[in-house]
Motif scaffolding. Structure first.
Motif, PDB file in Angstrom:
ATOM      1  N   VAL A 128       0.832  -1.203   0.000  1.00 44.59           N
ATOM      2  CA  VAL A 128       0.000   0.000   0.000  1.00 44.59           C
ATOM      3  C   VAL A 128       0.869   1.256   0.000  1.00 44.59           C
ATOM      4  CG1 VAL A 128      -1.856   1.201   1.244  1.00 44.59           C
ATOM      5  CG2 VAL A 128      -1.795  -1.287   1.208  1.00 44.59           C
ATOM      6  N   TYR A 238      -5.541   2.522  -3.762  1.00 42.07           N
ATOM      7  CA  TYR A 238      -5.907   1.179  -3.282  1.00 42.07           C
ATOM      8  C   TYR A 238      -7.406   1.112  -2.971  1.00 42.07           C
ATOM      9  CZ  TYR A 238      -5.600  -3.220  -0.733  1.00 42.07           C
ATOM     10  OH  TYR A 238      -5.773  -4.520  -0.310  1.00 42.07           O
ATOM     11  N   VAL A 242      -9.466  -1.463  -5.118  1.00 45.76           N
ATOM     12  CA  VAL A 242      -9.721  -2.722  -4.414  1.00 45.76           C
ATOM     13  C   VAL A 242     -10.984  -2.669  -3.556  1.00 45.76           C
ATOM     14  CG1 VAL A 242      -8.782  -4.392  -2.773  1.00 45.76           C
ATOM     15  CG2 VAL A 242      -7.254  -3.237  -4.396  1.00 45.76           C
TER      16      VAL A 242
END
Length: 244
Positions: A128, A238, A242
């Motif tokens: 990350v 992210y 995601v």
């Protein structure tokens, strides 16, 4: 309530119950510390998650929404929560009812024994774009040793089943994870409480000492890196790719 506390005979059962992925944010970190204090008289403790996830670690949506100011509030609370589990004087068994990822894997490492079912375990912070707080890294070092840390942290890989067991990331596999964790906790809880607490403190003393000695200089660096525009942009990316 993000952390619930129940009992099974003389074993306390702490269950992370926070959102879809049992994530860690300011509320759940504070609540975890409080629930551990409430469980201080139990013979032993089992830490588990709700549903099919143990914990996916830090709530990155809260990081994205709160930005740099939230990071500064959250990081000390995260370390406090991890250290509260790590320093709990009685036996703590992790019932990994599902994925234990990033901060969730560190929570598992803070326990004395880890039982894994069908989930995965891995530390993914660097994927990350953020570093580990010193407390998290020392907890991982205590659980797994120094030599495996580069491979464990640099790759960000997650492991399941026999692979996780072979790497020493968990102590055993079980179909009925909570049932097995309760049995292990009950057995460990039969050991003399004062002698166990002293032995546990002896084993973990070098790690507590390193945290106490270096945290005041390392934590500001970690905070600066988490607050940086690059890190916040990576978190946003992210979340967008995601989590949404």
């Amino acid at each position: 309530m993000p952390i619930t506390l129940d009992s099974h005979h003389d074993v306390a059962v702490l269950r992370i119950d926070h959102g879809k992925a049992n994530t860690l944010d300011t509320d759940s970190c504070r609540e975890l510390v409080l629930r551990l204090e409430e469980a201080s008289q139990a013979r032993a403790m089992v830490l588990t998650g709700t549903g099919r996830i143990f914990s996916a670690g830090v709530d990155l949506k809260r990081i994205h929404e709160g930005g740099a100011a939230y990071v500064s509030e959250f990081l000390p609370l995260l370390s406090d929560a991890l250290l509260a589990v790590f320093g709990f004087p009685r036996p703590v068994v992790a019932a990994l009812n599902g994925p234990a990822i990033a901060g969730g894997a560190v929570l598992a490492a803070a326990c004395d024994h880890r039982v894994l079912g069908s989930g995965t375990i891995g530390v993914t912070e660097l994927l990350v774009g953020v570093p580990f707080p010193l407390s998290a890294l020392e907890i991982l070092r205590c659980a797994y040793g120094t030599a495996p840390l580069p491979g464990l942290t640099y790759s960000g890989a997650v492991h399941r089943g026999e692979d996780a067991l072979a790497r020493g990331l968990v102590d055993e596999l079980a179909d009925e994870v909570l049932e097995r964790a309760l049995a292990v906790a009950s057995r460990l809880g039969e050991l003399p409480a004062e002698a166990f607490a002293h032995t546990k403190a002896q084993i973990r003393q070098p790690f507590h000492e390193r945290i106490a000695e270096y945290r005041h200089t390392d934590d500001p660096v970690v905070e600066r890196l988490w607050r940086s525009p690059a890190a916040l942009a990576a978190v946003k990316s992210y979340v967008d790719k995601v989590l949404r």
